[in-house]
Design a protein around this motif. Structure first.
Motif, short mmCIF file in Angstrom:
data_model
loop_
_atom_site.label_atom_id
_atom_site.label_comp_id
_atom_site.label_asym_id
_atom_site.label_seq_id
_atom_site.Cartn_x
_atom_site.Cartn_y
_atom_site.Cartn_z
N ALA A 409 0.99 -1.02 0.18
CA ALA A 409 0.04 0.09 -0.11
C ALA A 409 0.95 1.02 -0.06
N ARG A 410 1.98 1.18 0.74
CA ARG A 410 2.94 2.35 0.65
C ARG A 410 3.43 2.68 -0.63
N PHE A 411 3.75 1.57 -1.42
CA PHE A 411 4.23 1.55 -2.81
C PHE A 411 3.08 2.14 -3.61
N LYS A 412 2.01 1.85 -3.52
CA LYS A 412 0.87 2.30 -4.17
C LYS A 412 0.66 3.97 -3.77
N VAL A 413 0.93 4.24 -2.63
CA VAL A 413 0.90 5.72 -2.32
C VAL A 413 2.15 6.68 -3.13
N ALA A 414 3.19 5.91 -3.21
CA ALA A 414 4.35 6.69 -3.71
C ALA A 414 3.87 6.40 -5.40
N GLN A 415 3.66 5.33 -5.80
CA GLN A 415 3.21 5.47 -7.35
C GLN A 415 1.87 6.25 -7.89
N THR A 416 1.21 6.44 -6.95
CA THR A 416 -0.08 7.39 -7.25
C THR A 416 0.21 8.74 -7.18
N SER A 417 1.10 9.16 -6.04
CA SER A 417 2.03 10.68 -6.02
C SER A 417 2.61 10.74 -7.46
#
Length: 591
Positions: A409-417
């Motif tokens: 989920a943290r990676f998804k946060v980074a990717q979305t940003s």
């Protein structure tokens, strides 16, 4: 007094140990005269120690003092019933090219097996140590004939392997594992050194014939299992499936082996056979869990293989499953998969989100809730509703701290940003993920962080990076043609910038997706030609080699690019796979 005696014995033992080490070191370093003196002293102090005697004999032999060695052995042999001394004497004659005399003593050693077959442990090893392999074979075979409970097939297999007698080696291993099936994986590892992925390889043919012969004469399912394993190594998954069905027919306790085969075929992109096996599982399994798992993978494959005209059939298959099994916790993975299909393939995100929100109302665990919210976030990113997606990803991080799904989920946060152009926040999250316990997440995080870091300073407006991120998002949205066109803009308007090789690589992979293989080839070649010293050069060599090997049927060109990785990029993450594929194309055995 007793204490002093013990102390004295300990001192003597330690002294002997030190002298033994010194003597061995002299011998190892080729200082045979000093070794001779050291072993002579040790033997004088312990004349019953045959180890010291043999080392003393070897020292004499290295100095070509064959008569002295012979005298020592002739003096010792009558004192001890120790057959290896006979072999040592025979070998002393052999070193002098007195082969007739050598054979006399080798045979005398073998004759002692009639008296006690257990001598074979020392006799066989001594023959092997002196590379007298035929005599070692004779010793092991004679001992097994005298005492059938003895099993030296592993030793025989190793010797036959050294001799290059592959057929007898395979046969010996099979004879061994027939009695010791607990060593099956060990035997498979031994076989893998001699077979290859090529079904027409001579060694593969030999092993296949031996196994088929075993199957015809013996009902042991072990032979079917080994034959299935061989077919898997050859990527003959259909033939492996035939063997696995034969095993299940006679032992219908579990379908786990057939399911594992289906997953292997799927991972290796043999989708037709994987689909066939999963279909068999849906029809054969008696429990709902196995049936549902097979249905799930079957629909994943059908979706992967489908064109838009096939989507109604896939949609209907999902609906049939929900009609038969219902929508409850047991079908949760199917519900998530269904929502993904609706959003990413049918472009019906509204219905997908509605379906997932209904799933959230089921009596589910925290982990299951996180899985649903992860897919909700993914669909919202698809719709470019970035802030709403970030809320779901953040909830997963907060509720399941330090878990793998929280790191995802943290990676998804980074990717979305990153998708929305907030590179600074994305980079801060990626720095944390570099040390993720999941290697896959850590690698993805590092790749994205390097992309941002390498390109954020070159242009204060970060125009090229924003265009690339937009193209990356389009690829995620399955807008492949639009992504390719936007990457053309990056390549035309930002030529010479650090983003260029990354854009070429991304575009090449998208060309492969739509089967424009020659355009992909040109992109990879452009990276190799113009960016040979940059970080993506090994990626380009590897992907181009794979393209030549799997799509363009140009194995010689593939070999050339695998070879470039092997010799020029030893620290590449593709090194091991490149070496394996290179050796396969060259016709080597599997490493």
């Amino acid at each position: 007094m007793r204490f002093l005696l013990i102390l004295f014995l300990c001192f003597c033992s330690n002294m002997f140990s030190q002298e033994d080490i010194v003597a061995a070191e002299y011998f190892k370093n080729g200082d045979f005269e000093k070794a001779l003196l050291s072993y002579q002293r040790l033997y004088n102090k312990s004349p019953n120690n045959n180890t010291y005697l043999i080392q003393l004999v070897k020292s004499h032999q290295q100095l070509e003092n064959f008569q002295e060695a012979e005298s020592l052995l002739l003096n010792q042999i009558p004192k001890f019933n120790y057959p290896p001394l006979l072999i040592e004497l025979g070998y002393n004659y052999q070193l002098q090219n007195k082969l007739y005399d050598a054979e006399i003593y080798y045979n005398k050693a073998l004759e002692t097996l009639d008296e006690n077959p257990n001598y074979v442990f020392a006799i066989g090893k001594t023959f092997e140590d002196k590379s007298l392999l035929e005599h070692a074979i004779t010793a092991y075979e004679k001992a097994m004939a005298l005492r059938p409970e003895l099993n030296f097939n592993v030793q025989l297999a190793r010797i036959y392997g050294e001799q290059g007698n592959v057929s007898k080696m395979f046969e010996s291993y099979l004879n061994f594992v027939e009695i010791n099936d607990g060593y099956l994986n060990t035997i498979k590892r031994a076989f893998s050194e001699f077979i290859s992925e090529d079904s027409e390889n001579e060694n593969n043919i030999i092993l296949r014939r031996l196994l088929l012969k075993k199957i015809q004469s013996d009902q042991n399912l072990l032979w079917n299992e080994l034959l299935s394993w061989l077919f898997v190594q050859q990527k003959d998954y259909n033939k492996a499936f035939t063997q696995e069905k034969a095993i299940f027919f006679r032992q219908p306790e579990s379908l786990d082996r057939i399911e594992e085969l289906a997953l292997i075929a799927q991972a290796d992109n043999h989708l037709d056979i994987a689909l066939n096996i999963f279909t068999y599982l849906t029809e054969t399994a008696q429990d709902a869990d196995t049936q549902l798992k097979a249905h799930y993978y079957r629909l994943q494959i059908k979706t992967q293989m489908a064109t838009p005209s096939d989507y109604p059939e896939v949609l209907s298959a999902y609906q049939d499953i929900f009609t038969e099994y219902g929508k409850h916790t047991q079908t949760l993975q199917m519900q998530i998969s269904y929502a993904h299909f609706l959003a990413f393939y049918k472009h019906n995100s509204q219905e997908a989100v509605s379906s997932l929100k209904q799933s959230l109302e089921l009596p589910i665990s925290g982990f299951q809730e996180a899985q649903i919210k992860m897919e909700l976030g993914n669909i919202l990113v698809l719709e470019e509703k970035f802030n709403e997606a970030l809320i779901y990803y953040t909830q997963i991080q907060r509720n399941l701290k330090n878990s793998t799904i929280a790191q995802e989920a943290r990676f998804k946060v980074a990717q979305t940003s990153y998708y929305k152009g907030d590179f600074k926040w994305a980079e801060s999250q990626l720095k944390i993920l570099k040390s993720s316990t999941s290697q896959l997440i850590a690698n993805d995080a590092l790749d994205l962080m390097l992309l941002i870091t390498d390109n954020k300073y070159e242009d204060s407006t970060q125009t090229a990076l924003k265009l690339y991120a937009k193209a990356d998002l389009m690829a995620y949205q399955n807008k492949t043609s639009e992504a390719i066109s936007l990457l053309d803009v990056v390549l035309n308007e930002h030529r010479g910038k650090t983003i260029e090789d990354q854009a070429l690589l991304k575009q090449a992979q998208l060309y492969e997706k739509i089967k424009e293989y020659h355009k992909a080839e040109n992109n990879y070649l452009s990276i190799i030609t113009n960016f040979s010293d940059d970080i993506l050069a090994d990626d380009a060599h590897f992907y181009l080699a794979e393209l030549y090997r799997t799509k363009l049927n140009q194995p010689e060109k593939a070999k050339d690019h695998y070879e470039k990785i092997i010799f020029n990029y030893q620290d590449s993450i593709f090194f091991v796979e490149a070496r394996k594929n290179y050796r396969f194309l060259r016709g080597d055995a599997i490493d």
